[in-house]
Design an enzyme around this catalytic site. Structure first.
Site: not given
Ligand code: AMP
Length: 215
Positions: A89, A128, A161, A172
């Protein structure tokens, strides 16, 4: 085949990851799911990540890269490759991953970019709901379960969530625009990005993904 699936929050990464991993028999690694599981189990990694994820901020690169490196080191069942969902990311993560996988068969082959206009994402995110037991994903506006707030597959109550609220979504989306869009541009230069118009019906999106990956 080794795949990254990238897209803003609510772009459908989770929904289509589960189809892609089954169709192509891949290991599915979702960094967001790993963080959430660690937070739920109150592990040291979970304690480090909690404050960031709840605010919608990215977890620092050192923590995230180490977690992915540990996961890859313990990957015994290689299947036909992996599907990495939610990583990299940031450009630093992309470069760290290149170092980690240099000279192995774990280098990325294709990046699936799920394109959805930002104004569509708020409704997707606030609607969601997920099933903690089987991982099924619903949306109360567009793909609701048959019984309100109950999983069709396993009958468990659905949950929302903690970071799926408008305040955290704004952070985000900012993080995505600032840190993650440049990563897509980085892979575009390498010629491995497949853009998917993900602002359509599920069947149309799925056909485009299959076509992109079969070519
Ligand atoms: P997601 O389920 O992919 O939306 O991720 C939820 C949260 O996990 C994100 O908002 C970040 O706080 C953390 N997160 C997930 N993947 C990453 C990543 N590659 N780098 C940094 N934080 C991450």
């Amino acid at each position: 085949m080794n795949i990254f699936i990238m897209g803003a929050p609510g772009s459908g990464k989770g929904t289509f990851s589960s189809r892609i991993k089954d169709e192509f028999n891949l290991n599915h690694i979702s960094t967001g799911d790993i963080f959430r599981a660690n937070i739920a189990n109150d592990t040291p990694l979970g304690q480090q990540a909690k404050a960031y994820t709840e605010k919608g901020l990215l977890v620092p690169d050192e923590i995230t890269n180490k977690m992915v490196a540990d996961y890859l080191a313990n990957l015994t069942d290689k299947k036909n490759g992996y599907l990495l969902d939610g990583y990299p990311r940031t450009l630093d993560q992309a470069k760290a991953f290149e170092q980690m996988t240099k000279g192995t068969d774990l280098a990325v082959d294709v990046v699936v970019a799920m394109d959805v206009p930002f104004d569509v994402l708020t409704k997707r995110i606030t609607g969601r709901r997920t099933c903690k037991k089987c991982g099924a994903i619903y949306n109360i506006y567009t793909t609701p379960p048959q019984t309100e707030e109950i999983c069709d597959v396993c009958g468990e109550p659905l949950s929302q969530r903690k970071d799926d609220n408008e305040e955290s979504l704004k952070v985000r989306l900012d993080e995505y625009a600032k840190n993650t869009e440049p990563v897509i541009a980085y892979y575009e230069e390498k010629g491995i990005v497949k853009h998917i118009n993900a602002d359509r019906g599920i069947d149309e999106i799925w056909s485009s993904i299959q076509e992109a990956l079969k070519n």
